[in-house]
Design a protein around this motif. Structure first.
Motif, PDB file in Angstrom:
ATOM      1  N   ASN A   1       0.681  -1.106   0.052  1.00  8.89           N
ATOM      2  CA  ASN A   1       0.095   0.088  -0.008  1.00  8.89           C
ATOM      3  C   ASN A   1       0.865   1.246  -0.039  1.00  8.89           C
ATOM      4  O   ASN A   1       1.883   1.298  -0.840  1.00  8.89           O
ATOM      5  N   TRP A   2       0.602   2.293   0.974  1.00  4.11           N
ATOM      6  CA  TRP A   2       1.757   3.513   0.708  1.00  4.11           C
ATOM      7  C   TRP A   2       2.688   2.834   1.491  1.00  4.11           C
ATOM      8  O   TRP A   2       3.887   3.625   1.435  1.00  4.11           O
ATOM      9  N   VAL A   3       2.830   1.875   2.303  1.00  7.53           N
ATOM     10  CA  VAL A   3       3.987   1.281   2.767  1.00  7.53           C
ATOM     11  C   VAL A   3       4.259  -0.171   2.098  1.00  7.53           C
ATOM     12  O   VAL A   3       3.313  -0.961   2.057  1.00  7.53           O
ATOM     13  N   ASN A   4       5.515  -0.097   1.418  1.00  9.84           N
ATOM     14  CA  ASN A   4       5.652  -1.361   0.594  1.00  9.84           C
ATOM     15  C   ASN A   4       6.892  -2.014   1.263  1.00  9.84           C
ATOM     16  O   ASN A   4       7.851  -1.649   1.676  1.00  9.84           O
TER      17      ASN A   4
ATOM     18  N   PRO B   1       1.339  10.089  -0.485  1.00 11.76           N
ATOM     19  CA  PRO B   1       0.147  10.170  -1.049  1.00 11.76           C
ATOM     20  C   PRO B   1      -0.134  11.182  -1.960  1.00 11.76           C
ATOM     21  O   PRO B   1       0.249  12.328  -1.412  1.00 11.76           O
ATOM     22  N   LEU B   2      -0.669  11.021  -3.328  1.00 15.37           N
ATOM     23  CA  LEU B   2      -0.902  12.000  -4.046  1.00 15.37           C
ATOM     24  C   LEU B   2       0.464  13.099  -4.853  1.00 15.37           C
ATOM     25  O   LEU B   2      -0.057  13.908  -5.040  1.00 15.37           O
ATOM     26  N   THR B   3       1.310  12.540  -4.558  1.00 14.26           N
ATOM     27  CA  THR B   3       2.674  13.190  -5.088  1.00 14.26           C
ATOM     28  C   THR B   3       3.364  12.540  -5.907  1.00 14.26           C
ATOM     29  O   THR B   3       4.033  13.386  -6.728  1.00 14.26           O
ATOM     30  N   GLY B   4       3.315  11.408  -6.127  1.00 19.96           N
ATOM     31  CA  GLY B   4       4.366  10.534  -6.816  1.00 19.96           C
ATOM     32  C   GLY B   4       5.727  10.432  -6.519  1.00 19.96           C
ATOM     33  O   GLY B   4       6.480   9.982  -6.920  1.00 19.96           O
ATOM     34  N   VAL B   5       5.955  10.814  -5.171  1.00 23.58           N
ATOM     35  CA  VAL B   5       7.182  10.971  -4.405  1.00 23.58           C
ATOM     36  C   VAL B   5       7.140   9.854  -3.447  1.00 23.58           C
ATOM     37  O   VAL B   5       6.245   9.597  -2.830  1.00 23.58           O
ATOM     38  N   SER B   6       8.411   9.356  -3.453  1.00 20.41           N
ATOM     39  CA  SER B   6       8.710   8.251  -2.461  1.00 20.41           C
ATOM     40  C   SER B   6      10.000   8.152  -1.942  1.00 20.41           C
ATOM     41  O   SER B   6      10.768   8.597  -2.667  1.00 20.41           O
ATOM     42  N   VAL B   7      10.134   7.436  -0.852  1.00 21.74           N
ATOM     43  CA  VAL B   7      11.558   7.320  -0.622  1.00 21.74           C
ATOM     44  C   VAL B   7      11.937   5.758  -0.058  1.00 21.74           C
ATOM     45  O   VAL B   7      10.775   5.007   0.304  1.00 21.74           O
ATOM     46  N   GLY B   8      12.714   5.171  -0.079  1.00 20.85           N
ATOM     47  CA  GLY B   8      12.813   3.645   0.003  1.00 20.85           C
ATOM     48  C   GLY B   8      14.498   3.312   0.140  1.00 20.85           C
ATOM     49  O   GLY B   8      15.351   4.016  -0.004  1.00 20.85           O
ATOM     50  N   ALA B   9      14.643   1.860   0.619  1.00 21.90           N
ATOM     51  CA  ALA B   9      15.800   1.587   0.570  1.00 21.90           C
ATOM     52  C   ALA B   9      15.521  -0.062   0.502  1.00 21.90           C
ATOM     53  O   ALA B   9      14.769  -0.742   0.330  1.00 21.90           O
ATOM     54  N   GLU B  10      16.620  -0.482  -0.138  1.00 17.70           N
ATOM     55  CA  GLU B  10      16.773  -2.149  -0.533  1.00 17.70           C
ATOM     56  C   GLU B  10      18.259  -2.766  -0.403  1.00 17.70           C
ATOM     57  O   GLU B  10      19.542  -2.037  -0.376  1.00 17.70           O
ATOM     58  N   GLY B  11      18.434  -4.186   0.105  1.00 18.86           N
ATOM     59  CA  GLY B  11      19.765  -4.403   0.218  1.00 18.86           C
ATOM     60  C   GLY B  11      19.663  -6.150   0.265  1.00 18.86           C
ATOM     61  O   GLY B  11      18.724  -6.743   0.221  1.00 18.86           O
ATOM     62  N   ASN B  12      20.737  -6.580  -0.353  1.00 18.01           N
ATOM     63  CA  ASN B  12      21.346  -8.048   0.029  1.00 18.01           C
ATOM     64  C   ASN B  12      22.459  -8.142   0.868  1.00 18.01           C
ATOM     65  O   ASN B  12      23.381  -7.337   1.235  1.00 18.01           O
ATOM     66  N   PHE B  13      22.374  -9.307   1.615  1.00 17.67           N
ATOM     67  CA  PHE B  13      23.449  -9.389   2.871  1.00 17.67           C
ATOM     68  C   PHE B  13      23.654 -10.888   3.017  1.00 17.67           C
ATOM     69  O   PHE B  13      22.878 -11.761   2.930  1.00 17.67           O
ATOM     70  N   ILE B  14      24.850 -11.458   3.313  1.00 14.83           N
ATOM     71  CA  ILE B  14      25.244 -12.700   3.784  1.00 14.83           C
ATOM     72  C   ILE B  14      26.372 -12.459   4.580  1.00 14.83           C
ATOM     73  O   ILE B  14      27.537 -11.686   4.482  1.00 14.83           O
ATOM     74  N   SER B  15      26.688 -13.182   5.567  1.00 11.66           N
ATOM     75  CA  SER B  15      27.685 -13.229   6.525  1.00 11.66           C
ATOM     76  C   SER B  15      27.876 -14.764   6.810  1.00 11.66           C
ATOM     77  O   SER B  15      27.043 -15.390   7.528  1.00 11.66           O
ATOM     78  N   TYR B  16      29.135 -15.490   6.676  1.00 12.29           N
ATOM     79  CA  TYR B  16      29.356 -16.598   6.839  1.00 12.29           C
ATOM     80  C   TYR B  16      30.741 -17.102   7.028  1.00 12.29           C
ATOM     81  O   TYR B  16      31.568 -16.797   6.212  1.00 12.29           O
TER      82      TYR B  16
END
Length: 245
Positions: free
Chosen positions: A128-131, A176-191
């Motif tokens: 939704n507005w939070v993904n 909402p109603l702006t077309g603007v968003s902020v986000g973050a994404e990532g991949n990680f592994i430690s072994y």
């Protein structure tokens, strides 16, 4: 790192919530990453600083991604991502490295190539507005650092060749109603002393089917294979453009 247990990866994927998109979605992005490199490489006990000794500088970066989302329950969504980093430089060794004897010439020419292809299977936990997306990535990582003595025949080659299972998380907050968003994404592994982290944060603007992003990406590689190792940090700002359907 190839010895990571497949069973553990399967358990993580099965534990993800079985959420799904309401409609079929397809998107593609290309980006430019203005990255800088720091860290060290080790070859049979010899250590070199890739920034201060080798003076590596970015020649080119290629980044592209493609994703497919669907409304079919249970089945995960699919995302492909490709990154190519090429850096070269001319520097001076302060000590012997990988068979290069500084007494016969310390000036070196160096080339670093890092290529990675990601296959990510993920679920939409919130839509939704939070993904929020959670999943697993299989990363095919292929890297090579060649240090060549200038005016001589001595050279060193440090290689990385691995297929790594990594956790994947992505979050985005839409205004909402702006077309603007902020986000973050990532991949990680430690072994077992090795690790790889790849994160980015961004601001996004949606205009019809066009999607524009600007942000910052940071990747950290700490990989050891027998007597060779790479301990690198690659970071910097990026911009991207894409289309979504």
């Amino acid at each position: 790192m190839r010895k990571l247990m497949v069973a553990a990866c399967g358990s993580m994927l099965l534990a993800a919530p079985l959420a799904h998109a309401d409609v079929v979605g397809l998107g593609a992005h290309v980006s430019y990453w203005d990255s800088e490199l720091s860290g060290k490489a080790t070859d049979n006990g010899d250590v070199v600083d890739v920034e201060n000794d080798l003076n590596l500088d970015s020649d080119s970066n290629a980044n592209a991604s493609l994703y497919f989302e669907h409304p079919v329950p249970v089945l995960p969504n699919v995302r492909l991502n490709y990154t190519l980093i090429e850096q070269s430089g001319r520097g001076e060794l302060g000590a012997n490295f990988g068979g290069i004897d500084v007494n016969t010439g310390a000036d070196v020419r160096s080339d670093l190539d890092l290529e990675q292809l990601d296959l990510t299977l993920y679920y939409e936990v919130l839509d939704n507005w939070v993904n929020l997306d959670l999943g697993l990535t299989a990363r095919d990582l292929d890297g090579e650092l060649i240090v060549q003595q200038v005016g001589g025949t001595q050279a060193s080659k440090t290689e990385v060749d691995a297929i790594l299972p990594m956790g994947y998380v992505a979050a985005r907050f839409d205004l909402p109603l702006t077309g603007v968003s902020v986000g973050a994404e990532g991949n990680f592994i430690s072994y077992s002393g090795d690790s790889l982290h790849d994160f980015n944060a961004y601001g996004q603007l949606d205009i019809a089917v066009l999607q524009l992003r600007a942000g910052y990406r940071q990747m950290s590689i700490d990989y050891e294979d027998d007597d060779e190792s790479l301990d690198l940090d690659i970071d910097g700002p990026f911009i991207s453009a894409g289309v979504v359907f």
